[in-house]
Design a protein around this motif. Structure first.
Motif, PDB file in Angstrom:
ATOM      1  N   TRP A  92       0.848  -1.184   0.000  1.00  0.00           N
ATOM      2  CA  TRP A  92       0.000   0.000   0.000  1.00  0.00           C
ATOM      3  C   TRP A  92       0.886   1.237   0.000  1.00  0.00           C
ATOM      4  CZ3 TRP A  92      -5.159   0.739  -0.589  1.00  0.00           C
ATOM      5  CH2 TRP A  92      -5.962  -0.403  -0.574  1.00  0.00           C
ATOM      6  N   VAL A  93       0.556   2.197  -0.893  1.00  0.00           N
ATOM      7  CA  VAL A  93       1.313   3.447  -0.967  1.00  0.00           C
ATOM      8  C   VAL A  93       0.350   4.629  -0.882  1.00  0.00           C
ATOM      9  CG1 VAL A  93       3.173   2.446  -2.328  1.00  0.00           C
ATOM     10  CG2 VAL A  93       1.241   3.494  -3.495  1.00  0.00           C
ATOM     11  N   ARG A  94       0.833   5.708  -0.303  1.00  0.00           N
ATOM     12  CA  ARG A  94       0.090   6.968  -0.275  1.00  0.00           C
ATOM     13  C   ARG A  94       0.799   7.934  -1.215  1.00  0.00           C
ATOM     14  NH1 ARG A  94       0.114   8.209   4.969  1.00  0.00           N
ATOM     15  NH2 ARG A  94      -1.912   7.201   5.333  1.00  0.00           N
ATOM     16  N   THR A  95       0.092   8.377  -2.232  1.00  0.00           N
ATOM     17  CA  THR A  95       0.681   9.215  -3.291  1.00  0.00           C
ATOM     18  C   THR A  95       0.023  10.589  -3.304  1.00  0.00           C
ATOM     19  OG1 THR A  95       1.187   7.305  -4.684  1.00  0.00           O
ATOM     20  CG2 THR A  95       1.055   9.445  -5.772  1.00  0.00           C
ATOM     21  N   THR A  96       0.849  11.599  -3.486  1.00  0.00           N
ATOM     22  CA  THR A  96       0.349  12.962  -3.703  1.00  0.00           C
ATOM     23  C   THR A  96       0.771  13.407  -5.089  1.00  0.00           C
ATOM     24  OG1 THR A  96       0.472  13.537  -1.350  1.00  0.00           O
ATOM     25  CG2 THR A  96       0.432  15.360  -2.922  1.00  0.00           C
ATOM     26  N   LEU A  97      -0.197  13.795  -5.906  1.00  0.00           N
ATOM     27  CA  LEU A  97       0.039  14.240  -7.275  1.00  0.00           C
ATOM     28  C   LEU A  97      -0.303  15.722  -7.400  1.00  0.00           C
ATOM     29  CD1 LEU A  97      -1.266  11.572  -9.833  1.00  0.00           C
ATOM     30  CD2 LEU A  97       1.090  12.247  -9.379  1.00  0.00           C
ATOM     31  N   LYS A  98       0.641  16.496  -7.936  1.00  0.00           N
ATOM     32  CA  LYS A  98       0.422  17.928  -8.151  1.00  0.00           C
ATOM     33  C   LYS A  98       0.505  18.228  -9.650  1.00  0.00           C
ATOM     34  CE  LYS A  98       2.181  22.520  -6.990  1.00  0.00           C
ATOM     35  NZ  LYS A  98       0.853  23.027  -6.565  1.00  0.00           N
ATOM     36  N   PRO A  99      -0.557  18.819 -10.215  1.00  0.00           N
ATOM     37  CA  PRO A  99      -0.531  19.125 -11.649  1.00  0.00           C
ATOM     38  C   PRO A  99       0.277  20.389 -11.952  1.00  0.00           C
ATOM     39  CG  PRO A  99      -2.619  19.803 -10.706  1.00  0.00           C
ATOM     40  CD  PRO A  99      -1.848  19.153  -9.595  1.00  0.00           C
ATOM     41  N   VAL A 100       0.944  20.377 -13.105  1.00  0.00           N
ATOM     42  CA  VAL A 100       1.670  21.550 -13.611  1.00  0.00           C
ATOM     43  C   VAL A 100       0.981  21.969 -14.904  1.00  0.00           C
ATOM     44  CG1 VAL A 100       3.860  22.456 -14.444  1.00  0.00           C
ATOM     45  CG2 VAL A 100       3.821  20.772 -12.566  1.00  0.00           C
ATOM     46  N   THR A 101       0.602  23.239 -15.013  1.00  0.00           N
ATOM     47  CA  THR A 101      -0.134  23.716 -16.197  1.00  0.00           C
ATOM     48  C   THR A 101       0.722  24.669 -17.027  1.00  0.00           C
ATOM     49  OG1 THR A 101      -1.082  25.532 -14.897  1.00  0.00           O
ATOM     50  CG2 THR A 101      -2.350  23.489 -15.016  1.00  0.00           C
TER      51      THR A 101
END
Length: 365
Positions: A92-101
């Motif tokens: 199990w992993v906890r991922t944080t994704l941040k978009p770049v525009t």
């Protein structure tokens, strides 16, 4: 530019990755730092330029890929948890994704960080399993206590019927009938206490009342050892606390000692060890055969063992839920057991001299 970013991210001691979003909206991995490579046990050749579906495959890859698409569609940072095959095993992993525009507001990259939370997830599952088990046990205790009240009333009724028109010939039969009725009455009281406790166990506030500790011990002794085969002693005191909790713990410990006694004249002592303004520590010591390893390990570690029996499990849970502690050890060469437990309470007055269970009439000894 990707080479420079990779070189920079390789100095980060945590898994970090970058996904480029193609013209058709497909997220593909473009950067995977060294720490992430080591964690996933993969190489750049197997990751870069591919989607999560292609790398992980099956339901794992599909779930990760859908998360990437959701962040692209929303344009907002997202933190989520999912299961991925790392080092060949599901983790199990906890991922944080941040978009770049870009200048037009189109998501062109996703920058992500992940941490392995497998141990945390396992702890959650164990906690959920524990809650399920204890909930079932509490329900069983409540039902059992409820169902036992009627038989106890019937025992008392039968004793009254036996006493009617019974001719006393001086052979102790009347005393036995009286004893039968007394044990049934006291057992009914204890059963009612347990039932009330089970029904109010989820209540936010425990019922704290003043009570006579010596009288409580005498009542337990009368029920568990009505013929005074064993020598049970205790300290006498007036206390302020959750009477039912003390009663349940002591009854289980005394009953366990009597049940596993090596002889018919067990020596059992209930002693005051220590007390503070809001906590009372009590020791129950006997000269029986001591605890078997499963019970000893259970009380010490808190792990549920089927051999330990529900009584010991319930005792430990009840004490822990109130911020108390419990420990157990055997005497030298397993010459008896020594159990110490603490529960919230206040000592109002203590009479240091030990009290012994009241003997039965001479005709019954």
């Amino acid at each position: 530019m990707h080479d420079q970013m990779t070189e920079l991210l390789n100095h980060v001691a945590a898994p970090v990755f970058v996904l480029d979003v193609t013209a058709d909206g497909t997220p593909v991995y473009s950067v995977f730092n060294d720490y992430a490579m080591k964690t996933a046990a993969m190489t750049a050749e197997t990751i870069l330029g591919r989607t999560a579906k292609e790398i992980y495959g099956g339901r794992f890859g599909e779930m990760a890929y859908q998360r990437h698409l959701e962040v692209i569609a929303s344009g907002k940072t997202s933190t989520y948890e999912l299961e991925l095959p790392l080092r060949g095993i599901p983790c199990w992993v906890r991922t944080t994704l941040k978009p770049v525009t870009d200048a037009q507001g189109r998501v062109v990259q996703l920058i992500g960080t992940s941490i392995d939370i497998t141990a945390e997830q396992q702890a959650r599952e164990m906690q959920a399993s524990f809650r399920t088990i204890t909930g079932e046990m509490e329900q069983f205790v409540s039902l059992a206590a409820h169902d036992l009240r009627a038989p106890m009333r019937n025992v008392k009724f039968l004793a009254e019927m036996l006493r009617e028109d019974f001719l006393d010939q001086g052979d102790g039969k009347v005393e036995l009938i009286d004893l039968l009725e007394d044990v049934a009455t006291k057992s009914a009281v204890l059963i009612s206490d347990v039932l009330s406790h089970a029904q109010s166990d989820t209540s936010s506030a425990a019922e704290v009342v003043p009570f006579d500790f010596g009288a409580l011990c005498q009542s337990i002794s009368n029920v568990l050892d009505p013929r005074n085969h064993h020598r049970i002693t205790w300290f006498s005191a007036l206390m302020q606390g959750e009477k039912t909790a003390f009663q349940i713990v002591l009854r289980n410990l005394v009953e366990n000692a009597i049940k596993h006694a090596r002889h018919n004249n067990l020596q059992l002592e209930i002693a005051l060890v220590h007390h503070t303004a809001d906590m009372i520590e009590i020791e129950v010591r006997d000269d029986g055969k001591g605890f078997d390893n499963p019970a000893l390990a259970f009380l010490g570690s808190g792990q549920l063992r089927s051999e330990s029996g529900y009584g010991l499990f319930g005792v430990r849970r009840l004490i822990a839920a109130r911020g108390g502690t419990i420990s157990v050890k055997n005497g030298v060469n397993r010459s008896g057991s020594i159990v110490r437990f603490s529960l919230p309470g206040t000592l109002v007055r203590v009479i240091p001299a030990p009290v012994t269970a009241q003997p039965l009439p001479v005709s019954l000894r």
